[in-house]
Design an enzyme around this catalytic site. Structure first.
Site, short mmCIF file in Angstrom:
data_model
loop_
_atom_site.label_atom_id
_atom_site.label_comp_id
_atom_site.label_asym_id
_atom_site.label_seq_id
_atom_site.Cartn_x
_atom_site.Cartn_y
_atom_site.Cartn_z
CB ALA A 161 12.44 6.47 5.82
CB ALA A 170 7.55 0.35 8.21
CG ASP A 205 4.51 11.26 10.38
OD1 ASP A 205 4.68 12.17 9.94
OD2 ASP A 205 4.69 10.26 9.99
CB ILE A 248 -0.80 0.06 1.19
CG1 ILE A 248 -1.93 -1.11 1.23
CG2 ILE A 248 -1.71 1.44 1.36
CD1 ILE A 248 -2.85 -1.13 2.43
#
Lengths: 327, 205
Positions: free
Chosen positions: A25, A27, A212, A21
């Site tokens: 960086a 995963a 994030d 999907i």
């Protein structure tokens, strides 16, 4: 490199079929066709895979992968656990009167956070299995907040430009104004962002920092309610995802920076309306603290806490994300 | 009911629910003396709310078994390991006592794991173990074991395939105590199951 990693993941997961999907960086996110251990077949699951980094010393690498996978899962669990505890408090207060335990109410009434369900964990290879909470939008895109807003913005812009050609309006400034007015009226967006803000407030009250926050890290799930039969404009409930950069902290600074990061992200993904969007999110954020104060019968301390964070946010806006200039 | 795990296609697990067990002490003695006829995983059903919870413990056992190179098993068998993984506690004796056969447990969940192979042989096994002959063989073995369970356990034996069967058997107070849930305790079985799954996956990391 990436192809090799995908192959590695496939070989480790046996008969589970994977569909990539997205990739960051650190995963890769896959959609798997099978639940790793449920009896029900064909139950799609999200698999987050942290591949080994060949440039790191292997022993250290194993440790890093293990530790990051574990810490991300712990955060997901902490959010769920805290939500449940909040809910229990509420139920106790209402004298064991049974309340609807649907996930939506976790957020709206009781100060919880919606996040994916943790299904399984394989820290040795760096896998996290989570439940799949995606829906598809009318245009076939996945239902992240970003895509949803983009779709609404585009529909709006199209209809507006149509109107402008009809009315032959000349003033660009005026048209901008109209644009803004109408979007502001669009309560669908507002509700959604306020709801997101409430969740962020609750999350911060659990002392979890997301790290994030962007509009693509907020996933919308259709909520089937009896009152809402409008097929084209379904009711969406935001879910927070991607806790890869999350941490636990009670510092005002960290919370303010978290909000600042979201503001900046909104600014760059939704440049025209970011001001309104941020405003609504912060409205929800404040509401979360207010509601918590009401629940705990201690309005003042929570109001003070919120004001502290808000003030700090203003300071962060002036100086940027990094407090110290080192690193 | 046979449980299967797509990540480990060669592994199959037989899951059975035995209610009103009458010879619990005999079983306990036999398990302790490593009697071959009692080579199963006996779980105190009072601690279990859902099949998901059981499968989650097995999944964790399998993950550790195949991928934890340092220490695939903390106990001496996969069956004991599954009980240990059902417990949030790292203490082996304590976990076996609480989650395995414990005093006064009238209902047991009985599991048996098949087709495990060695930790490092997974890749080869995928190809070699699965052909039809082996699969048919395994069906025979499973049927034999099912019969054996009915012989050695004096109880009403039924295959465990849905959570409804556990309603009335699981003891929520005991679960609250054994999993140290405290404020987190919920009575809604679906939420509770989700909670327990997370607790299990994250214990001893």
């Amino acid at each position: 490199m990436s192809v090799a990693n995908i192959e590695k993941a496939e070989s480790l997961l046996g008969d589970i079929k994977l569909k990539k999907i997205s990739q960051g960086a650190e995963a890769i996110i896959f959609l798997a066709n099978e639940h790793p251990y449920s009896n029900e077949r064909n139950c799609p699951t999200i698999v987050k895979y942290r591949p080994r980094k060949l440039y790191r010393y292997p022993v250290l690498d194993l440790q890093i992968v293990k530790q990051r996978t574990a810490s991300e899962s712990r955060i997901i669990f902490k959010l769920f656990q805290s939500s449940v505890i909040e809910f229990n408090k509420l139920e106790k207060k209402k004298n064991s009167e049974k309340i609807d335990r649907s996930l939506v109410n976790y957020v709206i009434n009781n100060g919880g956070v919606n996040c994916p369900k943790l299904i399984g964990l394989d820290v040795y290879n760096g896998f996290i299995f989570m439940d799949y909470i995606n829906d598809t939008l009318v245009n076939g895109e996945s239902s992240s907040l970003k895509n949803h807003l983009w779709l609404l913005e585009k529909t709006f812009a199209d209809s507006l430009s149509e109107k402008l050609t009809v009315h032959n309006c000349q003033s660009i400034v005026a048209s901008r104004e109209i644009e803004r007015e109408v979007v502001a009226l669009n309560s669908k967006i507002k509700d959604l962002l306020v709801l997101t803000g409430i969740q962020l407030g609750n999350m911060h009250m659990f002392d979890v920092i997301h790290g994030d926050l962007t509009s693509s890290n907020i996933i919308l799930k259709k909520y089937d309610s009896e009152n809402n039969n409008d097929e084209l404009q379904p009711l969406y409930i935001p879910y927070l995802i991607d806790f890869g950069l999350s941490s636990q902290s009670s510092l005002t600074e960290d919370k303010a920076v978290d909000l600042y990061v979201l503001e900046k992200a909104l600014e760059s993904t939704h440049p025209l309306f970011s001001k309104d969007y941020s405003k609504w999110v912060l409205e929800g954020y404040e509401l979360a603290y207010e509601m918590k104060g009401k629940r705990e019968n201690a309005a003042k301390p929570y109001r003070v806490k919120h004001r502290e964070i808000y003030k700090r946010l203003e300071a962060v806006r002036l100086r940027g994300r990094k407090r110290s200039m080192i690193g | 009911m046979i449980y299967k795990y797509p990540q480990f296609p060669h592994v199959q697990v037989l899951g059975v629910l035995a209610t009103n067990v009458k010879n619990i002490d005999t079983i306990k003695q036999a398990v302790i003396s490593l009697d071959q006829r009692y080579d199963y995983c006996f779980i105190n059903a009072a601690n279990v709310v859902s099949v998901e919870q059981i499968n989650c413990a097995i999944f964790k056992t399998l993950t550790n078994y195949y991928f934890n190179e340092k220490k695939p098993l903390r106990t001496n068998s996969v069956h004991a390991e599954t009980i240990l993984n059902l417990s949030p506690n790292a203490n082996i004796t304590d976990s076996l006592n609480r989650f395995g056969i414990s005093k006064g447990s009238a209902n047991l969940i009985i599991l048996k794991v098949y087709g495990l192979g060695g930790p490092q042989q997974r890749q080869q096994e995928n190809e070699s173990l699965l052909p039809d002959d082996a699969a048919k063989d395994l069906q025979g073995v499973i049927q034999r074991d099912l019969q054996n369970i009915k012989d050695v356990v004096e109880a009403e034996v039924a295959e465990l395939d849905n959570d409804e069967q556990l309603v009335g058997i699981s003891d929520l107070k005991l679960i609250k105590k054994n999993y140290k849930l405290g404020d987190m305790m919920v009575e809604d079985r679906e939420v509770l199951s989700r909670l327990l799954v997370s607790v299990l996956q994250l214990s001893d990391l």
